[in-house]
Design a protein around this motif. Structure first.
Motif, short mmCIF file in Angstrom:
data_model
loop_
_atom_site.label_atom_id
_atom_site.label_comp_id
_atom_site.label_asym_id
_atom_site.label_seq_id
_atom_site.Cartn_x
_atom_site.Cartn_y
_atom_site.Cartn_z
N ASN A 62 0.67 -1.36 -0.15
CA ASN A 62 0.32 -0.05 0.21
C ASN A 62 0.88 1.71 -0.05
O ASN A 62 1.32 2.19 1.02
CB ASN A 62 -1.16 0.11 1.29
N SER A 64 -0.15 3.87 -0.46
CA SER A 64 -0.41 5.56 -1.00
C SER A 64 -0.41 6.61 0.05
O SER A 64 0.26 6.50 1.18
CB SER A 64 -1.85 4.89 -0.53
N GLN A 65 -0.85 7.77 -1.16
CA GLN A 65 -0.76 8.91 0.22
C GLN A 65 -1.26 8.86 2.42
O GLN A 65 -0.18 9.33 2.79
CB GLN A 65 -1.48 9.78 -0.17
N VAL A 90 4.30 -1.03 -7.34
CA VAL A 90 3.74 -0.26 -6.29
C VAL A 90 2.26 -0.49 -6.27
O VAL A 90 1.79 0.08 -7.01
CB VAL A 90 4.21 0.88 -5.75
N TYR A 91 1.77 -0.54 -5.39
CA TYR A 91 -0.03 -1.23 -5.17
C TYR A 91 -0.42 0.38 -3.85
O TYR A 91 0.10 0.40 -3.34
CB TYR A 91 -0.41 -2.51 -5.16
N PHE A 92 -1.51 1.02 -4.56
CA PHE A 92 -2.11 1.85 -3.09
C PHE A 92 -3.43 1.62 -3.68
O PHE A 92 -4.26 1.70 -4.52
CB PHE A 92 -1.75 3.37 -3.54
N GLU A 95 -5.56 7.41 -3.01
CA GLU A 95 -4.42 8.24 -3.43
C GLU A 95 -2.98 8.02 -2.72
O GLU A 95 -2.90 7.32 -2.47
CB GLU A 95 -4.41 9.50 -3.07
N MET A 96 -2.05 7.61 -4.46
CA MET A 96 -1.01 7.39 -4.50
C MET A 96 -0.38 8.06 -3.67
O MET A 96 -0.16 9.07 -3.79
CB MET A 96 0.19 7.03 -5.56
N SER A 97 1.21 7.82 -2.93
CA SER A 97 2.56 8.22 -2.75
C SER A 97 2.72 9.82 -3.71
O SER A 97 3.10 9.74 -4.41
CB SER A 97 3.13 7.70 -1.97
N ILE A 100 5.84 9.88 -5.49
CA ILE A 100 5.52 9.12 -6.50
C ILE A 100 5.45 10.00 -7.36
O ILE A 100 6.72 9.72 -8.64
CB ILE A 100 4.73 8.17 -7.16
N SER A 110 2.01 3.75 -15.07
CA SER A 110 1.12 3.75 -14.56
C SER A 110 -0.01 2.45 -15.51
O SER A 110 -0.17 2.76 -16.24
CB SER A 110 0.79 4.63 -14.28
#
Length: 112
Positions: A62, A64-65, A90-92, A95-97, A100, A110
């Motif tokens: 995860n 994610s943000q 990278v899975y999220f 919202e993704m981090s 990235i 993506s």
């Protein structure tokens, strides 16, 4: 993913959950301390144990943000992502981090 593969979860408790939900498809090995020996299968460790080890493929469960969004988590996310020698996935959730976005979109794919 062949070779030595690694799945990261941010916390040890969540890493344990990942092994239980996917055991029918892959062989997971949950490590609660920094591994010194690597068994066959996908090693699952919390991200804070990532420093100093490398794998052919790395899965960030995860990215994610919510998990890696604060500036204090930037180095941890960087360490986790740089453990991959050949493949990084990278899975999220949500919202993704935001870290990235610092990477040029020319060097990653993506997929929605």
């Amino acid at each position: 993913m062949q070779g030595r593969s690694l799945l990261f979860a941010k916390q040890r408790r969540k890493a344990g959950r990942r092994t239980r939900c996917c055991k029918t498809t892959y062989r997971f090995v949950l490590s609660k301390k920094r591994p010194t020996y690597f068994e066959a299968g996908i090693l699952v460790i919390p991200s804070y144990l990532a420093k100093g080890i490398e794998f052919d493929a790395v899965i960030v469960y995860n990215g994610s943000q919510a998990q890696y969004g604060r500036d204090s988590e930037r180095k941890l996310f960087y360490t986790v992502c740089t453990r991959a020698m050949h493949e990084l996935h990278v899975y999220f959730i949500g919202e993704m981090s935001p870290f990235i976005y610092d990477v040029s979109p020319d060097i990653y794919v993506s997929v929605s």
